[in-house]
Design an enzyme around this catalytic site. Structure first.
Site, PDB file in Angstrom:
ATOM      1  N   GLU A  74      26.345  22.871  75.186  1.00 18.65           N
ATOM      2  CA  GLU A  74      25.695  23.351  76.421  1.00 18.65           C
ATOM      3  C   GLU A  74      24.639  24.421  76.175  1.00 18.65           C
ATOM      4  OE1 GLU A  74      28.961  24.462  78.955  1.00 18.65           O
ATOM      5  OE2 GLU A  74      29.695  22.420  79.106  1.00 18.65           O
ATOM      6  N   ASN A  77      26.696  18.731  72.018  1.00 16.73           N
ATOM      7  CA  ASN A  77      27.441  18.277  73.200  1.00 16.73           C
ATOM      8  C   ASN A  77      26.887  18.938  74.459  1.00 16.73           C
ATOM      9  OD1 ASN A  77      29.822  16.853  74.174  1.00 16.73           O
ATOM     10  ND2 ASN A  77      30.750  18.866  74.552  1.00 16.73           N
ATOM     11  N   HIS A  94      30.948  14.438  82.905  1.00 20.93           N
ATOM     12  CA  HIS A  94      31.722  14.912  84.059  1.00 20.93           C
ATOM     13  C   HIS A  94      30.991  14.353  85.283  1.00 20.93           C
ATOM     14  CE1 HIS A  94      34.277  17.536  81.763  1.00 20.93           C
ATOM     15  NE2 HIS A  94      33.226  18.077  81.182  1.00 20.93           N
ATOM     16  N   GLU A 132      33.708  14.027  77.385  1.00 19.62           N
ATOM     17  CA  GLU A 132      34.534  14.760  78.366  1.00 19.62           C
ATOM     18  C   GLU A 132      34.610  13.998  79.682  1.00 19.62           C
ATOM     19  OE1 GLU A 132      33.435  18.891  78.655  1.00 19.62           O
ATOM     20  OE2 GLU A 132      33.128  19.096  76.504  1.00 19.62           O
ATOM     21  N   ASP A 166      35.325  12.500  83.023  1.00 19.85           N
ATOM     22  CA  ASP A 166      36.229  12.497  84.182  1.00 19.85           C
ATOM     23  C   ASP A 166      35.404  12.104  85.399  1.00 19.85           C
ATOM     24  OD1 ASP A 166      34.985  15.006  84.517  1.00 19.85           O
ATOM     25  OD2 ASP A 166      36.811  16.145  84.138  1.00 19.85           O
TER      26      ASP A 166
END
Ligand code: XIL
Length: 679
Positions: free
Chosen positions: A189, A234, A270, A300, A302
Site C-alpha cells: 500500500e 501488494n 477487497h 486479500e 473478500d
C-alpha cells in the site's frame, strides 16, 4: 433481547472484552465442518494454483478453524502476526513466538507466534505467504482504537537511521525464515490516490531519509536475504484498469531501473457484491503479466455484502474472480482475507460491520454459496445444497432482527418463518442450522412442508451454545420432501429458542431418478422472448431465459432440444450455469427445421454441471433463433467420478448435429405463424 453479536457498544469495547470473546471461542462446540465435494486445495493443485486464506486473531485457539484451514487451503497468510508490532516489538527484540493470551501483556491477544504458522503450514504441506515487511501505519486495531501495527519505538528513530532499521528488519526476518516462506509481501500500500495518484505520505516515505527509494531498496534487501522467495508489491484498488493500477504499472518500471527484483504484484481485491468489471480485471492482469513479466497473486479477497440477502450474488463474484484468475496463466494464486464470517476484519472497520459477511464460510463455519461457487469454478462438483438465511424469510410471526445484525432473534414459542418456493429437488438428507442460545430451555424447532401443520421433514431441540453470540452448527437428518414447497420453520416449547443465522440443506450425490424436461415457456425470468401456450417465440440475439434451482444431481450427459425454425440464420443456444457469464455447460446450434411450425429435435453433449443450478439459456449469433419448445436433460451420470471425466473431456460437444445449412447472410425478417400450430 439477545442481539449483541457485534453490539452497539462495540467501538467502546476494551481489551478485556476481547479476552471474554476469546475465552468463549475456546469453549465453542467443536464441529467438523466438511463441505460436500472436493476440497479447494486439491482442486487448485490440479490446476497448478495456490488457494489460500489469511488467518489471524490467534487462530490457533479455535480448533475447527484450524482444521478447516488445513483441509481447504494450500497456502496461509498470517493476518497480523508478521507485522512489525508482533515480530519486532522493541529495537533489539524479535519475537518469533508469543505466549498464550494473558492480561499481563495485552499484545498477546493480537499476536500469534509466527513460528507456529510456519510449523503448522509445514506439517500440513502448505506454503506460507509472508505479510508484510514494509507497511504504512494502520489507524485502528480490532477494537476500533487509534492504533498502529507499527510499534511506537520505531516512530522515534531519526531519519538518518531509517534505512538501516528497515534493512536490518528485512534481513533478520526474511533471513530467519529463509527457504520456509515462499512468498513475501515486501511493500504494501505505498500508493495513495486520494485525491490524485502518487506515493503515499508515510512514515517510510520520508524525504529526509530514503524518500520513495525505500521501495526498490526494500526489494533489494529482501532478495539479498532470500533469493528464492517470490517478492511481491501488494495493494488494494488495483483490480481493474484505473488511475491507481496505471500509476503502479508505470512505477514498477522505475523501481526496476533502481534495481528492484520484483517478481509479482499482489492484488488485494477487497471488493463488494457489486463488483462487475471482470473484463477490466482480466485486461489489467494481462498487462502486468505480458508487458512487465510479473506473476499475479490475488492476496486479500473478500466480497462485502450490503444486506443479508446477497449470498447468491456474492457467490457469483467469487466464481468470476476464480474463473478470471484461472484464465490468466500468470495468476498463480488466490487468497481470501480470513475465511469465515466469524473472523473477518470487516466486522471491525467503520465501512464494514456485521452485515458484511464477506467470506466463503459463515459464522458456524458452514460453506456458503460462495464456497461452492469457488469449488465449481476450480472444476469441482458437489451434491445438492442450498442455504436459507433465517432473516430472508417471505413471511414470519413473532421473530425480529435488527439493522445491525443479520440473524433473527426474539424467537419464542409460537414464532415461525415461512420461505416460499424452496426447491428440495430429489430430497435433502441433512439440515445444518447455525444458531446461538444463551440459556437452558426446552425448545423444539420443526421444519414443515406447505403449512404450519404440514408434514415435518426435520426437527431438533436447541441447546445452550454458551452464549447469545456464540453461534454453533447443529446437524440433523431430513426425513422427507422433494420438489418445490413452501417451508415453514416453527418454534415450539419454551421461550428463548435461539438466535438463528442460517439453515443449510445438504443432499447426497444421488442423481435424479431420470431425465427431466424444462418447458421453455416456464422460465423464472427472461429477456426479450415472447411466450406462447407451449413454447417461446421471437427469440433473438441476446435474449435469454432463466430457470432457478434446476437439480442436475450428479450431472447429465445429454441435452435434447425441441424447436422449430423457419429461417437459415446461423444461431446458437448457450447454456450457462450460475449467471449469463457463468460456465458454459452446453451449446447447440439451431438450424432451419423447414418452417416455424415444424418442430424437430436436436441433441448435444452436456460438459459439466451438477447439483442445484440456476440455468441461463442464452440465445446468440443472430435473430430468429427459433420457436423453442423444451429442453430435456437425459443420460444422468451414475457417479461423481463419471461427472469429472465427462467434464475433462472436451470432445464431441455436438453429437447428432445436422450438417450446418445456415446461410449466415440470411438476415431477412421472419414471422411466427400463430394460428395453426401443429407438430
Ligand atoms: C488488517 C487486519 O485484517 C486487521 O486484523 C488489522 O487490525 C489491520 O490490518 N490490507 C492489508 C492487511 O494489507 O494487512 C490489512 O489487515 C487489511 C488491509
Amino acid at each position: 433481547m439477545k442481539t449483541d453479536r457485534i453490539g452497539a457498544s462495540f467501538w467502546g469495547r476494551s481489551i478485556v472484552m476481547l479476552v471474554v470473546v476469546l475465552l468463549t471461542l475456546g469453549i465453542a462446540q467443536s464441529v467438523q465442518a466438511t463441505p460436500l465435494g472436493q476440497r479447494l486445495r486439491d482442486l487448485a493443485a490440479q490446476r497448478g494454483r495456490l488457494i489460500g486464506a489469511a488467518a489471524g486473531w490467534r487462530f490457533f485457539v479455535d480448533q475447527t478453524q484450524k482444521d478447516l484451514l488445513k483441509a481447504e487451503f494450500n497456502v496461509v497468510t498470517p493476518e497480523n502476526d508478521m507485522k512489525w508490532y508482533c515480530l519486532h516489538p522493541s529495537p533489539n527484540e524479535y519475537k518469533w513466538t508469543w505466549p498464550a493470551p494473558n492480561d499481563q501483556d495485552p499484545r498477546t491477544y493480537l499476536c500469534s507466534s509466527a513460528d507456529e504458522y510456519i510449523a503448522f503450514a509445514e506439517a500440513n504441506h502448505m506454503q506460507v505467504h509472508g505479510h508484510v515487511l514494509v507497511w504504512h501505519e494502520w489507524p485502528t486495531d480490532e477494537q476500533g482504537h487509534e492504533y498502529s501495527w507499527l510499534p511506537n519505538w520505531i516512530k522515534n528513530i531519526s531519519a538518518t537511521s531509517l534505512e538501516s532499521v528497515m534493512r536490518d528488519h528485512i534481513n533478520t526476518v526474511v533471513g530467519h525464515y529463509r527457504g520456509r516462506i515462499q512468498l513475501w509481501d515486501v511493500v504494501n500500500e505505498a500508493i495513495d490516490c486520494n485525491p490524485n495518484c502518487g506515493y503515499r505520505q508515510s512514515f517510510w516515505n520520508n524525504p529526509n531519509a530514503m524518500g520513495t527509494a525505500y521501495i526498490p531498496k526494500a526489494f533489494i534487501y529482501a532478495h539479498n536475504a532470500d533469493s528464492n522467495a517470490t517478492l511481491i508489491y501488494n495493494d488494494y484498488g488495483i483490480e481493474t484498469i484505473n488511475p491507481k493500477s496505471n500509476f503502479l504499472y508505470q512505477e514498477i518500471k522505475n523501481w526496476r531501473k533502481a534495481g528492484a527484483p520484483i517478481n509479482a504484484i499482489g492484488i488485494q481485491a477487497h471488493i463488494g457484491v457489486d463488483f462487475k468489471d471482470f473484463q477490466g480485471f482480466a485486461k489489467n492482469m494481462q498487462r502486468f503479466a505480458n508487458d512487465l513479466g510479473l506473476d499475479i497473486y490475488i492476496t486479500e479477497l473478500d466480497v462485502q455484502m450490503n444486506n443479508s440477502t446477497q449470498y447468491q450474488q456474492q457467490a457469483e463474484v467469487y466464481r468470476n474472480i476464480v474463473q478470471t484468475c484461472l484464465a490468466q496463466a500468470r495468476c498463480k494464486g488466490i487468497t481470501t482475507w480470513g475465511f469465515t464470517d466469524k473472523y473477518t476484519w470487516l466486522n471491525y472497520v467503520p465501512w464494514g460491520g456485521p452485515l458484511s459477511n464477506p467470506l466463503p464460510f459463515n459464522e458456524c463455519f458452514q460453506p456458503k454459496p460462495a464456497y461452492y461457487a469457488m469449488q465449481e469454478a476450480l472444476g469441482g462438483s458437489h451434491g445438492p445444497t442450498f442455504m436459507l438465511q433465517a432473516e430472508a424469510y417471505n413471511q414470519q410471526q413473532g421473530v425480529s432482527g435488527d439493522t445491525h445484525n443479520d440473524f433473527i432473534y426474539n424467537v419464542h414459542a409460537g414464532s415461525w418463518l415461512r420461505f416460499n418456493n424452496v426447491n428440495l429437488g430429489n430430497g435433502f438428507t441433512t439440515l445444518k442450522t447455525c444458531y446461538a442460545k444463551g440459556v437452558d430451555s426446552n425448545t423444539t424447532v420443526q421444519v414443515r412442508l406447505d403449512s404450519l401443520t404440514g408434514s415435518i421433514i426435520a426437527q431438533f431441540n436447541t441447546t445452550n451454545t454458551g452464549g447469545w453470540n456464540n453461534f454453533a452448527e447443529l446437524p440433523v437428518t431430513i426425513t422427507g420432501g422433494t420438489g418445490v414447497h413452501t417451508l415453514y420453520i416453527g418454534f415450539n416449547g419454551n421461550s428463548d429458542v435461539g438466535n438463528f443465522d442460517d439453515f443449510l440443506f445438504e443432499g447426497t450425490q444421488a442423481p435424479p431418478p431420470g431425465p427431466f424436461t424444462l418447458q421453455a415457456e416456464k422460465y423464472d425470468a427472461q429477456q426479450g422472448v415472447e411466450t406462447y401456450a407451449t413454447f417461446i417465440g421471437f427469440v433473438d440475439n441476446g435474449d435469454w431465459i432463466k430457470f432457478n434451482n434446476v437439480n442436475l444431481g450428479n450431472g447429465f450427459k445429454q441435452l435434447r432440444l425441441g424447436y422449430a425454425k423457419g429461417n437459415k440464420t446461423k444461431t446458437r443456444i448457450e447454456v450457462h450455469a450460475g449467471s449469463l457469464t457463468g460456465p458454459k455447460i452446453a451449446e447447440l446450434t439451431t438450424t432451419s427445421t423447414g418452417g416455424w411450425n415444424t418442430f424437430k429435435e436436436k441433441t448435444t453433449t452436456i460438459k459439466s454441471g451438477t447439483g442445484l443450478q440456476t440455468l441461463y439459456f442464452l440465445f446468440a449469433g443472430g435473430d430468429g433463433v427459433g420457436n423453442i419448445d423444451y429442453f430435456t436433460f437425459e443420460k444422468p451420470h451414475a457417479t461423481a467420478s463419471d461427472v469429472n471425466s465427462a467434464a475433462a473431456s472436451e470432445a464431441d460437444n455436438s453429437v447428432d448435429e445436422t450438417p450446418e445449412d445456415a446461410d449466415s447472410s440470411d438476415t431477412s425478417s421472419y414471422l411466427i405463424y400463430l394460428p395453426a400450430i401443429s407438430r
